[in-house]
Design a protein around this motif. Structure first.
Motif, PDB file in Angstrom:
ATOM      1  N   GLN A 163       3.728  32.203  45.882  1.00 56.56           N
ATOM      2  CA  GLN A 163       3.407  31.216  44.853  1.00 56.56           C
ATOM      3  C   GLN A 163       1.953  31.309  44.397  1.00 56.56           C
ATOM      4  O   GLN A 163       1.660  31.218  43.210  1.00 56.56           O
ATOM      5  CB  GLN A 163       3.686  29.807  45.377  1.00 56.56           C
ATOM      6  CG  GLN A 163       5.155  29.511  45.612  1.00 56.56           C
ATOM      7  CD  GLN A 163       5.373  28.060  45.974  1.00 56.56           C
ATOM      8  OE1 GLN A 163       4.623  27.476  46.767  1.00 56.56           O
ATOM      9  NE2 GLN A 163       6.405  27.461  45.397  1.00 56.56           N
ATOM     10  N   ARG A 164       1.049  31.474  45.338  1.00 54.52           N
ATOM     11  CA  ARG A 164      -0.382  31.474  45.011  1.00 54.52           C
ATOM     12  C   ARG A 164      -1.124  32.249  46.084  1.00 54.52           C
ATOM     13  O   ARG A 164      -0.686  32.285  47.239  1.00 54.52           O
ATOM     14  CB  ARG A 164      -0.915  30.047  44.915  1.00 54.52           C
ATOM     15  CG  ARG A 164      -2.407  29.936  44.639  1.00 54.52           C
ATOM     16  CD  ARG A 164      -2.793  28.531  44.266  1.00 54.52           C
ATOM     17  NE  ARG A 164      -2.326  28.203  42.927  1.00 54.52           N
ATOM     18  CZ  ARG A 164      -2.979  28.482  41.806  1.00 54.52           C
ATOM     19  NH1 ARG A 164      -4.135  29.134  41.859  1.00 54.52           N
ATOM     20  NH2 ARG A 164      -2.503  28.133  40.636  1.00 54.52           N
ATOM     21  N   ARG A 248       7.180  36.288  33.737  1.00 54.14           N
ATOM     22  CA  ARG A 248       6.738  35.587  34.943  1.00 54.14           C
ATOM     23  C   ARG A 248       5.399  36.144  35.428  1.00 54.14           C
ATOM     24  O   ARG A 248       4.555  35.400  35.935  1.00 54.14           O
ATOM     25  CB  ARG A 248       7.799  35.697  36.039  1.00 54.14           C
ATOM     26  CG  ARG A 248       7.423  35.021  37.354  1.00 54.14           C
ATOM     27  CD  ARG A 248       7.115  33.536  37.178  1.00 54.14           C
ATOM     28  NE  ARG A 248       6.674  32.912  38.411  1.00 54.14           N
ATOM     29  CZ  ARG A 248       5.878  31.844  38.466  1.00 54.14           C
ATOM     30  NH1 ARG A 248       5.446  31.277  37.335  1.00 54.14           N
ATOM     31  NH2 ARG A 248       5.514  31.339  39.619  1.00 54.14           N
ATOM     32  N   ASP A 251       2.893  34.324  33.460  1.00 58.40           N
ATOM     33  CA  ASP A 251       2.806  32.925  33.891  1.00 58.40           C
ATOM     34  C   ASP A 251       1.926  32.803  35.134  1.00 58.40           C
ATOM     35  O   ASP A 251       1.084  31.892  35.233  1.00 58.40           O
ATOM     36  CB  ASP A 251       4.196  32.369  34.189  1.00 58.40           C
ATOM     37  CG  ASP A 251       5.063  32.237  32.943  1.00 58.40           C
ATOM     38  OD1 ASP A 251       4.500  32.238  31.827  1.00 58.40           O
ATOM     39  OD2 ASP A 251       6.299  32.152  33.079  1.00 58.40           O
ATOM     40  N   VAL A 252       2.125  33.699  36.086  1.00 59.79           N
ATOM     41  CA  VAL A 252       1.343  33.673  37.321  1.00 59.79           C
ATOM     42  C   VAL A 252      -0.128  33.969  37.030  1.00 59.79           C
ATOM     43  O   VAL A 252      -1.030  33.349  37.611  1.00 59.79           O
ATOM     44  CB  VAL A 252       1.914  34.687  38.334  1.00 59.79           C
ATOM     45  CG1 VAL A 252       0.971  34.874  39.517  1.00 59.79           C
ATOM     46  CG2 VAL A 252       3.281  34.234  38.824  1.00 59.79           C
ATOM     47  N   CYS A 254      -1.705  33.228  34.313  1.00 57.02           N
ATOM     48  CA  CYS A 254      -2.244  32.012  33.705  1.00 57.02           C
ATOM     49  C   CYS A 254      -2.481  30.930  34.748  1.00 57.02           C
ATOM     50  O   CYS A 254      -3.470  30.197  34.680  1.00 57.02           O
ATOM     51  CB  CYS A 254      -1.284  31.518  32.626  1.00 57.02           C
ATOM     52  SG  CYS A 254      -1.938  30.179  31.615  1.00 57.02           S
ATOM     53  N   GLU A 255      -1.593  30.828  35.742  1.00 57.92           N
ATOM     54  CA  GLU A 255      -1.753  29.824  36.802  1.00 57.92           C
ATOM     55  C   GLU A 255      -3.011  30.075  37.632  1.00 57.92           C
ATOM     56  O   GLU A 255      -3.673  29.132  38.059  1.00 57.92           O
ATOM     57  CB  GLU A 255      -0.522  29.834  37.707  1.00 57.92           C
ATOM     58  CG  GLU A 255       0.737  29.277  37.042  1.00 57.92           C
ATOM     59  CD  GLU A 255       2.002  29.602  37.829  1.00 57.92           C
ATOM     60  OE1 GLU A 255       1.873  30.143  38.956  1.00 57.92           O
ATOM     61  OE2 GLU A 255       3.103  29.341  37.321  1.00 57.92           O
ATOM     62  N   HIS A 256      -3.335  31.340  37.861  1.00 62.01           N
ATOM     63  CA  HIS A 256      -4.504  31.668  38.671  1.00 62.01           C
ATOM     64  C   HIS A 256      -5.802  31.656  37.864  1.00 62.01           C
ATOM     65  O   HIS A 256      -6.880  31.515  38.450  1.00 62.01           O
ATOM     66  CB  HIS A 256      -4.316  33.033  39.334  1.00 62.01           C
ATOM     67  CG  HIS A 256      -3.417  33.013  40.527  1.00 62.01           C
ATOM     68  ND1 HIS A 256      -2.041  32.991  40.426  1.00 62.01           N
ATOM     69  CD2 HIS A 256      -3.690  32.983  41.859  1.00 62.01           C
ATOM     70  CE1 HIS A 256      -1.505  32.968  41.635  1.00 62.01           C
ATOM     71  NE2 HIS A 256      -2.481  32.957  42.518  1.00 62.01           N
ATOM     72  N   PRO A 258      -6.453  29.835  34.377  1.00 58.84           N
ATOM     73  CA  PRO A 258      -6.036  29.136  33.158  1.00 58.84           C
ATOM     74  C   PRO A 258      -7.016  29.236  32.005  1.00 58.84           C
ATOM     75  O   PRO A 258      -6.638  29.038  30.849  1.00 58.84           O
ATOM     76  CB  PRO A 258      -5.874  27.683  33.636  1.00 58.84           C
ATOM     77  CG  PRO A 258      -6.660  27.581  34.906  1.00 58.84           C
ATOM     78  CD  PRO A 258      -6.596  28.928  35.529  1.00 58.84           C
ATOM     79  N   THR A 284       0.684  32.416  24.896  1.00 58.55           N
ATOM     80  CA  THR A 284       0.064  31.356  25.701  1.00 58.55           C
ATOM     81  C   THR A 284      -1.325  31.775  26.168  1.00 58.55           C
ATOM     82  O   THR A 284      -2.227  30.943  26.310  1.00 58.55           O
ATOM     83  CB  THR A 284       0.945  31.017  26.915  1.00 58.55           C
ATOM     84  OG1 THR A 284       2.223  30.593  26.461  1.00 58.55           O
ATOM     85  CG2 THR A 284       0.324  29.919  27.759  1.00 58.55           C
TER      86      THR A 284
END
Length: 326
Positions: A163-164, A248, A251-252, A254-256, A258, A284
């Motif tokens: 996940q992270r 995906r 997306d990951v 961007c999560e790490h 932003p 995005t």
């Protein structure tokens, strides 16, 4: 054109093999969290930066005349047998010696580059070895239970879903807050002065994303005036990104990070089943999607250097044109 590629392992090798077709001014910024194989042994025994990914980057940029080609082959040669040298690559041992003698990773890599006739340079992400720690689900009866896994090899091969990730300086106890990883100053300068910066392809959680978790390097990637291009993998990697769609991966990313904005995303046309979804994910990040045939015809899991070079050239020119018009 000043180009900087960030990553590690085979993915970075593919990017460098493509970039050297476009410009002699290439800087590779390499992850330093490997803890497996020959690199892991040298790291544990000598307390040095893991040399394997640095060696691969040097080999990718090595000169092509007969003498340099021979040295590049020697650098990549790995000993067999069952003795103390078994599994060690010659280049790993040479880099370990240079690191001990010079006590300066940038200088050591510069000497190795001179020996190999490297066009460009290879820099470590940080000047101290790091550990990767990941939050992983799917390892317990409760599918939502989160477990922490530490170590590059453990994260890359986990049967769970990552996940992270976080970075720690080597040797910190598990669960320790740890100090902030300090970036290699030359790597930060290279990113800030570049015309184009590339992230990927490569092991997403263990080779690509770690660069975004080093604060000074993170800020440099945000502040640089360079065109920022992400190159996606051709297939999901068993273990850390098993089951990941191309979108995906973004997306990951961007999560790490932003705050990171990207100008272009490159993907292999035959590897993307839902282009519209990937196009939305790219937007995005502020990026335009470029779909090209960039896989090797005989090995769909590997990028073709010549095709990737042409795709990178087109992406860079499109970004430059869009900025001029804007």
């Amino acid at each position: 054109m000043k180009a900087v590629a960030l990553g590690g392992g085979r993915g970075l090798h593919a990017t460098l093999s493509a970039l050297r077709r476009l410009t002699p001014d290439v800087s590779a910024v390499v992850t330093v969290a490997d803890d497996g194989g020959s690199s892991g042994r040298l790291r544990r025994e000598l307390g040095l930066l893991p040399p394997g990914d640095l060696r691969k980057a040097l080999a990718a940029l090595a000169g092509e005349d007969d003498e340099n080609s021979l040295w590049a082959t020697v650098f990549q040669h790995r000993f067999g047998g069952t003795g103390a040298l078994a599994g060690h690559a010659v280049g790993n041992l040479v880099l370990a010696a240079l690191l001990e003698l010079l006590d300066d990773p940038v200088a050591a890599l510069g000497e190795a580059a001179r020996l190999l006739g490297v066009r460009g340079r290879v820099l470590p992400m940080c000047t101290e070895p790091l550990d990767i720690e990941a939050d992983v689900v799917g390892l317990d009866e409760d599918p939502d239970a989160v477990r922490r896994i530490r170590g590059q090899v453990a994260v890359a091969t986990t049967p769970g879903r990552v996940q992270r990730i976080r970075l720690h300086t080597a040797g910190e106890p598990h669960g320790a807050a740890g100090g902030v990883p300090k970036a290699c100053a030359a790597a930060v300068t290279a990113v800030l002065e570049a015309d184009v910066v590339l992230l990927g392809p490569g092991s997403w959680f263990t080779s690509v994303l770690p660069h975004l978790l080093v604060p000074e390097l993170h800020e440099a990637l945000i502040d640089t005036a360079a065109s920022r291009i992400v190159v996606l993998n051709l297939v999901p990697q068993p273990g850390e990104t098993a089951g990941f769609s191309p979108e995906r991966h973004l997306d990951v990313l961007c999560e790490h990070a932003p705050r990171l904005r990207v100008d272009a995303v490159i993907a292999d046309a035959d590897s993307v089943s839902t282009p519209d979804r990937l196009r939305r994910a790219a937007s995005t990040l502020g990026a335009r999607l470029r779909l090209d045939a960039i896989a090797s015809p005989g090995a769909r899991e590997r990028h073709d250097p010549a095709a990737l070079a042409e795709s990178l050239r087109g992406a860079f020119e499109a970004v430059r044109s869009a900025r001029a018009d804007g």
